[in-house]
Design a protein around this motif. Structure first.
Motif, short mmCIF file in Angstrom:
data_model
loop_
_atom_site.label_atom_id
_atom_site.label_comp_id
_atom_site.label_asym_id
_atom_site.label_seq_id
_atom_site.Cartn_x
_atom_site.Cartn_y
_atom_site.Cartn_z
N LEU A 159 7.79 -11.36 -5.25
CA LEU A 159 8.16 -10.50 -4.14
C LEU A 159 7.36 -9.21 -4.26
O LEU A 159 7.39 -8.57 -5.31
CB LEU A 159 9.66 -10.20 -4.18
N GLN A 160 6.65 -8.85 -3.20
CA GLN A 160 5.86 -7.63 -3.23
C GLN A 160 6.24 -6.76 -2.04
O GLN A 160 6.20 -7.20 -0.89
CB GLN A 160 4.36 -7.95 -3.17
N SER A 161 6.67 -5.53 -2.33
CA SER A 161 7.08 -4.63 -1.26
C SER A 161 5.86 -4.21 -0.44
O SER A 161 4.72 -4.26 -0.90
CB SER A 161 7.77 -3.39 -1.83
N MET A 162 6.12 -3.78 0.81
CA MET A 162 5.06 -3.34 1.70
C MET A 162 5.44 -1.99 2.31
O MET A 162 6.61 -1.66 2.43
CB MET A 162 4.84 -4.35 2.83
N HIS A 163 4.42 -1.24 2.69
CA HIS A 163 4.65 -0.02 3.45
C HIS A 163 4.92 -0.40 4.90
O HIS A 163 4.34 -1.35 5.44
CB HIS A 163 3.44 0.91 3.38
N TRP A 164 5.80 0.35 5.55
CA TRP A 164 6.02 0.16 6.97
C TRP A 164 4.78 0.62 7.72
O TRP A 164 3.96 1.38 7.21
CB TRP A 164 7.25 0.94 7.43
#
Length: 357
Positions: A159-164
């Protein structure tokens, strides 16, 4: 390694119980700030501007100011928000992997399968590999709603977070729009230079030379006796032990039934939309209706990930001033307290979440 989050991945009616672990860690040598005169530890204190007292974290709230008024938000206020109780990683889209802009990517987490059977975990992993697609997901972590992606690395779901989308700045440098002409010889020389450096990227070949030299400097000072008593300088260190509670196994419904029900639900939605269209216009829809999905907020570009070579920097040596002896204690990296909750399929609220430090 401690889990920082516990919940489940959902796509359609399929439920995949997982635990998340930080995929990266810092290797920097831990340093403290000290008084140059006597080597005493410099500590920062949280003091109230009204009463002047030193305030512990447990008595600190957050506040918002609009310029004229201040609104104080307590922990209970944050926990009352619906998304604060959400313990699901919801898949909202499966997109071509090359549409994910590397600039939007953030922190990575390894996902470990939980429950009695890892079959649903293995199915999702296989589906991502076979289709060469990346799952766009939404999830909540540490009182924030986040956008992210699911991908496969070494047979592990990551799981890799992303910028909005509105968090990524748009820039327009004048020099980039320059109409300067690049000659044929210059192009050939640049191509030849690229060929000389061309190779396969191997992360293990690169070393943080600054941290290596800093470690050597510290070891040399210790060997030469240029050190102070750590306890007398920094005081006793608090006990940093502690582990998160084990989460309950999430209830997993039959995998085949979940897959069939998810497909039937999508087909039923298309039939309903077709009937409404015929009843209002009297014509048959010419195209297949796309299933609704939550707004991912992510930027889709055609940029592919490019690996850049790291250039090492060398630290400058400095002379010790005044013959004063200083020392630094090597300390381990501090782990984040787990913000976790017990996950049960179909429940998006009522779970207790541990507040992270």
């Amino acid at each position: 390694m401690r889990a920082v989050w516990s919940g489940s991945i959902t796509f359609g009616l399929v439920n995949v119980p997982v635990k998340a672990y930080s995929a990266t860690k810092r290797h920097d040598v831990a340093l403290h700030q000290v008084h140059d005169a006597d080597g005493g530890r410099i500590r920062y204190q949280r003091r109230c501007e009204v009463c002047g007292k030193k305030i512990d974290y447990e008595h600190i709230d957050k506040a918002y100011e609009d310029g004229e008024q201040t609104v104080v938000l307590t922990d209970e206020d944050f926990e009352s928000l619906p998304e604060a109780q959400n313990d699901e990683i919801e898949v909202v889209q499966f997109v071509p992997s090359d549409q994910i802009d590397p600039l939007t990517l953030g922190k990575s987490y390894f996902l470990e399968p939980q429950g009695k059977s890892p079959k649903s975990y293995l199915l999702l992993r296989q589906a991502l590999e076979d289709t060469d697609r990346t799952a766009v997901v939404t999830f909540s972590l540490r009182q924030k709603t986040r956008l992210g992606v699911l991908r496969v690395q070494d047979r592990i779901l990551v799981l890799q977070s992303m910028h909005w989308a509105d968090e990524v700045r748009e820039v327009d440098f004048p020099a980039v729009r320059s109409r300067s002409t690049i000659g044929t010889k210059e192009k050939k020389l640049a191509a030849a230079l690229v060929d000389q450096f061309a190779s396969d990227f191997t992360p293990e070949d690169f070393v943080d030379s600054y941290q290596v030299e800093l470690r050597q400097l510290i070891d040399a000072k210790l060997e030469q006796g240029e050190a102070l008593d750590t306890e007398a300088t920094f005081g006793e260190r608090p006990d940093e032990s502690g582990h998160g509670d084990a989460g309950e196994d999430a209830e997993v419904i039959d995998l085949m039934q979940a897959l069939k029900a998810s497909l039937d639900k999508k087909r039923g939605g298309r039939r309903t939309a077709a009937k409404k269209s015929r009843s209002t216009s009297g014509t048959t829809p010419s195209g297949t209706e796309k299933p609704d999905s939550k707004a991912s907020g992510g930027r889709k570009t055609g940029a592919k990930t490019s690996s850049s070579k790291a250039s090492s920097s060398k630290a400058s040596s400095s002379k010790a001033s005044g013959g004063r002896k200083t020392g630094a204690k090597k300390s381990g990296s501090s782990g984040k307290k787990p913000a976790k909750s017990s996950a049960t399929s179909g429940e998006k609220s009522g779970s207790r979440r541990r507040k992270s430090a």
